[in-house]
Scaffold this motif. Sequence first.
Motif, PDB file in Angstrom:
ATOM      1  N   GLN A 127      42.097  54.485  29.073  1.00  0.00           N
ATOM      2  CA  GLN A 127      42.528  55.179  27.865  1.00  0.00           C
ATOM      3  C   GLN A 127      41.927  56.582  27.803  1.00  0.00           C
ATOM      4  OE1 GLN A 127      44.812  54.224  25.395  1.00  0.00           O
ATOM      5  NE2 GLN A 127      44.516  56.387  24.959  1.00  0.00           N
ATOM      6  N   LYS A 128      40.698  56.724  28.259  1.00  0.00           N
ATOM      7  CA  LYS A 128      40.061  58.034  28.270  1.00  0.00           C
ATOM      8  C   LYS A 128      40.733  58.956  29.289  1.00  0.00           C
ATOM      9  CE  LYS A 128      35.602  56.162  26.785  1.00  0.00           C
ATOM     10  NZ  LYS A 128      34.201  55.872  27.182  1.00  0.00           N
ATOM     11  N   TYR A 129      41.133  58.396  30.437  1.00  0.00           N
ATOM     12  CA  TYR A 129      41.869  59.207  31.408  1.00  0.00           C
ATOM     13  C   TYR A 129      43.180  59.700  30.800  1.00  0.00           C
ATOM     14  CZ  TYR A 129      38.731  56.856  34.746  1.00  0.00           C
ATOM     15  OH  TYR A 129      37.640  56.362  35.410  1.00  0.00           O
ATOM     16  N   ASP A 130      43.863  58.810  30.084  1.00  0.00           N
ATOM     17  CA  ASP A 130      45.118  59.205  29.428  1.00  0.00           C
ATOM     18  C   ASP A 130      44.887  60.324  28.430  1.00  0.00           C
ATOM     19  OD1 ASP A 130      46.588  57.337  30.831  1.00  0.00           O
ATOM     20  OD2 ASP A 130      46.414  55.781  29.296  1.00  0.00           O
ATOM     21  N   ASP A 131      43.790  60.251  27.684  1.00  0.00           N
ATOM     22  CA  ASP A 131      43.490  61.280  26.691  1.00  0.00           C
ATOM     23  C   ASP A 131      43.238  62.628  27.354  1.00  0.00           C
ATOM     24  OD1 ASP A 131      43.746  59.426  24.686  1.00  0.00           O
ATOM     25  OD2 ASP A 131      41.600  59.089  24.434  1.00  0.00           O
ATOM     26  N   ILE A 132      42.561  62.604  28.508  1.00  0.00           N
ATOM     27  CA  ILE A 132      42.279  63.858  29.219  1.00  0.00           C
ATOM     28  C   ILE A 132      43.576  64.496  29.696  1.00  0.00           C
ATOM     29  CG2 ILE A 132      41.250  64.824  31.309  1.00  0.00           C
ATOM     30  CD1 ILE A 132      38.953  62.835  30.985  1.00  0.00           C
ATOM     31  N   VAL A 133      44.455  63.695  30.303  1.00  0.00           N
ATOM     32  CA  VAL A 133      45.716  64.233  30.816  1.00  0.00           C
ATOM     33  C   VAL A 133      46.618  64.681  29.660  1.00  0.00           C
ATOM     34  CG1 VAL A 133      47.806  63.685  32.119  1.00  0.00           C
ATOM     35  CG2 VAL A 133      45.592  62.854  32.914  1.00  0.00           C
ATOM     36  N   ALA A 134      46.592  63.937  28.548  1.00  0.00           N
ATOM     37  CA  ALA A 134      47.381  64.327  27.373  1.00  0.00           C
ATOM     38  C   ALA A 134      46.686  65.410  26.560  1.00  0.00           C
ATOM     39  CB  ALA A 134      47.638  63.102  26.490  1.00  0.00           C
ATOM     40  N   MET A 135      45.492  65.825  26.994  1.00  0.00           N
ATOM     41  CA  MET A 135      44.698  66.870  26.337  1.00  0.00           C
ATOM     42  C   MET A 135      44.402  66.505  24.881  1.00  0.00           C
ATOM     43  SD  MET A 135      46.313  70.332  28.046  1.00  0.00           S
ATOM     44  CE  MET A 135      48.007  69.851  27.734  1.00  0.00           C
ATOM     45  N   LYS A 136      44.002  65.256  24.685  1.00  0.00           N
ATOM     46  CA  LYS A 136      43.590  64.797  23.362  1.00  0.00           C
ATOM     47  C   LYS A 136      42.073  64.922  23.233  1.00  0.00           C
ATOM     48  CE  LYS A 136      47.303  61.433  22.626  1.00  0.00           C
ATOM     49  NZ  LYS A 136      47.625  60.009  22.374  1.00  0.00           N
ATOM     50  N   TYR A 137      41.654  65.400  22.101  1.00  0.00           N
ATOM     51  CA  TYR A 137      40.217  65.614  21.856  1.00  0.00           C
ATOM     52  C   TYR A 137      39.959  65.384  20.373  1.00  0.00           C
ATOM     53  CZ  TYR A 137      36.032  68.449  20.903  1.00  0.00           C
ATOM     54  OH  TYR A 137      34.827  68.898  20.458  1.00  0.00           O
ATOM     55  N   GLY A 138      38.973  64.575  20.064  1.00  0.00           N
ATOM     56  CA  GLY A 138      38.716  64.190  18.672  1.00  0.00           C
ATOM     57  C   GLY A 138      38.104  65.273  17.819  1.00  0.00           C
ATOM     58  N   GLY A 139      37.565  66.319  18.430  1.00  0.00           N
ATOM     59  CA  GLY A 139      36.945  67.382  17.649  1.00  0.00           C
ATOM     60  C   GLY A 139      35.505  67.082  17.293  1.00  0.00           C
ATOM     61  N   ILE A 140      34.826  68.073  16.710  1.00  0.00           N
ATOM     62  CA  ILE A 140      33.432  67.930  16.284  1.00  0.00           C
ATOM     63  C   ILE A 140      33.423  67.339  14.874  1.00  0.00           C
ATOM     64  CG2 ILE A 140      31.266  69.144  15.831  1.00  0.00           C
ATOM     65  CD1 ILE A 140      32.201  71.261  17.829  1.00  0.00           C
ATOM     66  N   PRO A 141      32.869  66.150  14.688  1.00  0.00           N
ATOM     67  CA  PRO A 141      32.984  65.442  13.400  1.00  0.00           C
ATOM     68  C   PRO A 141      32.596  66.262  12.187  1.00  0.00           C
ATOM     69  CG  PRO A 141      32.016  64.013  15.061  1.00  0.00           C
ATOM     70  CD  PRO A 141      32.109  65.375  15.682  1.00  0.00           C
ATOM     71  N   ASN A 142      31.488  66.995  12.249  1.00  0.00           N
ATOM     72  CA  ASN A 142      31.001  67.719  11.072  1.00  0.00           C
ATOM     73  C   ASN A 142      31.771  69.012  10.788  1.00  0.00           C
ATOM     74  OD1 ASN A 142      29.017  65.769  10.781  1.00  0.00           O
ATOM     75  ND2 ASN A 142      27.496  66.935  11.928  1.00  0.00           N
ATOM     76  N   LEU A 143      32.611  69.438  11.720  1.00  0.00           N
ATOM     77  CA  LEU A 143      33.290  70.726  11.552  1.00  0.00           C
ATOM     78  C   LEU A 143      34.815  70.634  11.501  1.00  0.00           C
ATOM     79  CD1 LEU A 143      31.266  73.013  14.015  1.00  0.00           C
ATOM     80  CD2 LEU A 143      31.166  73.019  11.513  1.00  0.00           C
TER      81      LEU A 143
END
Length: 457
Positions: free
Chosen positions: A26-42
């Motif tokens: 699932q993490k590999y899929d996120d990298i290829v799909a360029m998904k990133y959760g962002g910085i929680p506090n910002l």
Amino acid sequence: MTLDKTLINRIYRQYSLAENEFEDFQKYDDIVAMKYGGIPNLKDEDYYVEFVDTTGRDIVQQAVNIYSTQRPKWDVLPRGLGDVDTAEEFERVIEWYMWKAAQMGRKRFHSEALINACKYNKVCAQLEWIDDYFCVKIYHPSTVVYEYGHKLQWASVVNNVTAVSIIEHWSGYAKEGWAEKTTRNDSIGKGLRKILELVDADPEQRMMYVDYTDDKRRYAYCFPVGDERIDDSFGYDDDGKEKNDVIVIQDKKNELGFINWAIAEGEGDALLSPMVKGNYYNNINDTESLKRTIAFRRAFYPMFIQNGREDADAEIDMSGAQVVIKSPTGASLQPIMPPPLDPAFNELSAQDRNLMTSSIGISSSSSLMASNIQHSTLQEQIKLRLAQLEPYKRITEQAFVQVAYLMFKWAKKKEKILKGQVLYSRGSKAVEKGNYERGSEINIEPDQINLDALYIE
């Protein structure tokens, strides 16, 4: 119909062992799909500027670009000097059916298999016979569990899918008229009618779906779920009792006598494994997002501090030859120098990028410096870089060879004549059974297939 708990426990055991691997997928899929959760506090702030690194996607796409134009070349080993022509006929028939299989799907299964080999270090494919041709379906490795001994012991699809997709897949195997209840002794149709009732109530109904195959048995069932997550209860409640809404679609003997799955694994790691295990992807995104957020917030940094009056503001006059700041009477201005960005962000980002590039061990072949380099030297440099993808190509080749064997197993079992056509000529060589010109038809009789003596590369 009661669930087979022994069989389901077998599936659950392998699924539990592979859960950590599936999380990496699932993490590999996120990298290829360029998904990133962002910085929680910002990430919820208006001034937040998010950065997403594309290196992982670029590397996988490079592999796709390199091999998307490739056509597999098949080699069947002759059983003797007099068997050369028969071996070539086998090669041409494999080419034909593989080419037809690539045309039938939404995607060319060749490219899809290569992508899976690079992304997951694994290829899972199922062979089916549809409309007088073989169909090769590539599965996401996280939806397939299996057990290997000296050969593949069993394989099972374990996935959360829409109820509609189950009906679409299995309606071709049910007896005609299954939806109108005009058939008898149709277990598949009976199961599909129950699923159809759920679809009528909710067209977007999700189902937990399990489809098991070994060389003696085919077993498929499903049950409704409320979301898209995998329900690892596998149809049982907390007390170990079978749920009331379980629907058994099929429970019958495997008439083929073999498992129609091709599963190949690599010995090393997936191409993007360092980006996940080393956390490079998230680290680079975090540092770059912080750097950009700070830079954008400081883009209009205050020029001075005004002291002495609060009822009037300084004015900036740009009408003359020089820009002049005019302070109100009784006020003083104190210039402010904007603080520089912390260089640590650049250093951390550059460090992570270097570590990531060196650990992955591949870079774009288009970045090679070709000036003042002999052609032969340049070709060797390109080959050296492409060699980094060789292990993943080998995984795909292994899966394709397994599929080719399954084609001949299927034809032998069903006593089916394999009818192929020559896709392209290899010259004007003539043989007794034809000249193999483009468009020539080649037939392989079941009696010609000797699985024990068949060797395919």
